[in-house]
Design a protein around this motif. Structure first.
Motif, PDB file in Angstrom:
ATOM      1  N   SER A 186      33.311  48.880  51.904  1.00 52.22           N
ATOM      2  CA  SER A 186      32.737  47.942  52.865  1.00 52.22           C
ATOM      3  C   SER A 186      31.853  48.674  53.873  1.00 52.22           C
ATOM      4  CB  SER A 186      33.850  47.205  53.609  1.00 52.22           C
ATOM      5  OG  SER A 186      33.328  46.486  54.718  1.00 52.22           O
ATOM      6  N   ASP A 242      24.979  40.457  55.780  1.00 50.39           N
ATOM      7  CA  ASP A 242      26.149  40.084  54.987  1.00 50.39           C
ATOM      8  C   ASP A 242      27.299  41.037  55.309  1.00 50.39           C
ATOM      9  OD1 ASP A 242      28.017  39.359  53.116  1.00 50.39           O
ATOM     10  OD2 ASP A 242      26.591  39.222  51.457  1.00 50.39           O
ATOM     11  N   GLU A 281      30.442  40.705  54.793  1.00 56.84           N
ATOM     12  CA  GLU A 281      31.542  40.719  53.824  1.00 56.84           C
ATOM     13  C   GLU A 281      31.172  41.478  52.545  1.00 56.84           C
ATOM     14  OE1 GLU A 281      34.436  39.503  54.713  1.00 56.84           O
ATOM     15  OE2 GLU A 281      33.522  38.951  56.631  1.00 56.84           O
ATOM     16  N   ALA A 282      29.939  41.888  52.406  1.00 57.48           N
ATOM     17  CA  ALA A 282      29.475  42.525  51.174  1.00 57.48           C
ATOM     18  C   ALA A 282      30.148  43.881  50.962  1.00 57.48           C
ATOM     19  CB  ALA A 282      27.959  42.698  51.215  1.00 57.48           C
ATOM     20  N   THR A 283      30.448  44.176  49.712  1.00 59.57           N
ATOM     21  CA  THR A 283      31.009  45.472  49.332  1.00 59.57           C
ATOM     22  C   THR A 283      30.265  45.994  48.103  1.00 59.57           C
ATOM     23  OG1 THR A 283      32.686  44.505  47.866  1.00 59.57           O
ATOM     24  CG2 THR A 283      33.296  44.805  50.187  1.00 59.57           C
ATOM     25  N   PRO A 298      22.873  43.282  50.793  1.00 57.93           N
ATOM     26  CA  PRO A 298      23.176  43.629  49.398  1.00 57.93           C
ATOM     27  C   PRO A 298      22.079  43.139  48.474  1.00 57.93           C
ATOM     28  CG  PRO A 298      24.448  41.713  50.070  1.00 57.93           C
ATOM     29  CD  PRO A 298      23.725  42.196  51.297  1.00 57.93           C
ATOM     30  N   PHE A 301      21.756  48.598  47.762  1.00 58.77           N
ATOM     31  CA  PHE A 301      22.369  48.014  48.950  1.00 58.77           C
ATOM     32  C   PHE A 301      21.633  48.623  50.140  1.00 58.77           C
ATOM     33  CE2 PHE A 301      26.208  45.808  50.530  1.00 58.77           C
ATOM     34  CZ  PHE A 301      25.992  45.986  51.879  1.00 58.77           C
TER      35      PHE A 301
END
Length: 397
Positions: free
Chosen positions: A197, A228, A230-232, A280, A292
């Motif tokens: 993360s 974003d 929450e992007a991983t 992302p 990313f």
């Protein structure tokens, strides 16, 4: 420190005659190492089984000798007077010993054999921790025989090679331990976080740099993150940590110092924030590269045009040597040996390149996290880490 038994195990193999060693080196150096990608690293741990660990050790025994052979050949290709320096010669001999041990190691076909191999491999990794500062002493004594461009090219290759060797070795060691200790692997697969993360990493690094900036410069700007959150994405956390920390150190210091010059005494409340946007790649967009993106913006005054061409030089920093008063050595985790610390400042000793290796020698090898500025290696090292998987191969899963 390496325990005596481990140290002995790395030197039990009788060194081959020069002709035999030359043949071994030729065979491995002439076979290009396979690119490392995250898919490859993750494949051995999804799931971790006896078969996957034995496949991993086979990959390790195939790839590490090729990379060490390349390093030996690179050192041997240095100008003769440089190669005969005792520090350079010592490093070269250490690489030859490790190469010989790996290149002549019998295939590992069982878990008990792998356990012994992993123990010795961990000792080998530790053995090479100080290779770069040792070489630096030699280059310092031979600096007149190499140009800054040659030095930069050599460092790029040495550090990139070091990254790959550590990745392969640490991944196999970690996966082997996970199997023997019956660790249930979910998102953390060896040294790779399958759901790394950026938001959490930036928060962690930002908190550290903020405290460091406050203690060093008396103020610290706010960190604002958007995009974003929450992007991983799959990545090696210690690599991202290094990149983010070094860039944030630059932004925090520039912001505080720029506004101190403009407004005199500065408090954190009056400082403009540092804005970070997380973006992302679009999952269905096949027309663009799948990167990313992490954009970091500050109001620190920017880099002067006269310095732009040098910001990725190992010998460049806009901070003076006074910034190093609070520097501290730090172990820094499994890849600490990759983080070269330096402090060659522009304007000192003629050109910023003049005392490059003297500075490495002075500080040794460290993460550079103990000071807000002045280590001089943040940007070139960060670029090497950021480009590593792009240059090594496809990093997508």
């Amino acid at each position: 420190m390496i325990c005596p038994r481990l140290a002995r195990s790395l030197h039990q193999t009788t060194p081959p005659p020069p002709a035999e060693l030359a043949q071994l080196l030729s065979r491995h150096a002439n076979t290009a190492p396979r690119p490392i990608n995250l898919s490859q690293l993750l494949s051995f741990g999804r799931p971790v089984t006896s078969d996957s660990v034995l496949a991993s050790v086979s990959y390790t025994l195939a790839e590490l000798p090729r990379r060490l052979a390349t390093r030996v050949r690179t050192l041997e290709a240095l100008p003769f007077i440089v190669g005969t320096n005792p520090y350079i010669s010592k490093t070269l001999n250490a690489y030859k010993e490790s190469f010989t041990w790996l290149a002549t190691h019998a295939p590992v076909t069982s878990l008990p054999e792998n356990e012994k191999f992993v123990e010795s491999l961990a000792g080998l990794v530790q053995k090479h921790t100080n290779d770069i500062p040792t070489m630096a002493k030699g280059f310092q004594e031979c600096s007149r025989y190499m140009s800054p461009t040659q030095i930069s090219t050599f460092l790029d290759g040495a550090i990139r090679n070091r990254i790959s060797v550590r990745l392969i070795a640490e991944q196999h060691i970690t996966l082997s331990k996970a199997l023997s200790e019956c660790v249930d692997i979910d998102r953390i697969v060896g040294v790779v976080d399958a759901q790394c993360s950026p938001h959490q990493m930036i928060r962690m690094c930002g908190s550290f740099v903020s405290e460091l900036c406050e203690a060093t410069l008396g103020a610290s700007p706010e960190l604002v993150i958007d995009g974003d959150l929450e992007a991983t994405f799959p990545y090696v956390p210690v690599h991202l940590e290094y990149i983010v920390t070094e860039i944030l150190k630059n932004s925090f210091r520039a912001t505080v110092e720029h506004h101190q010059k403009a407004h005199g005494t500065t408090t954190s409340k009056r400082l403009p924030p540092i804005n970070i946007t997380l973006s992302p790649p679009a999952p269905l967009d096949h027309n663009h590269e799948h990167y990313f993106s992490i954009r970091i913006r500050d109001q620190g005054g920017g880099v002067s045009p006269s310095n732009m061409a040098r910001i990725f030089s190992y010998a460049f920093t806009t901070a003076g040597r006074g910034a190093l008063k609070n520097a501290q050595d730090d172990e820094g985790g499994p890849y600490a040996a990759q983080h070269v610390g330096g402090m060659a400042a522009i304007g000192d000793e003629g050109s910023g390149d003049a005392s490059l290796f003297g500075e490495i020698t002075g500080k040794g090898l460290q993460t550079g996290l103990g000071t807000i500025a002045g280590l001089g290696y943040g940007l070139p090292m960060s670029r090497l880490y950021a480009k590593y998987f792009d240059e090594a191969g496809d990093s997508t899963i």
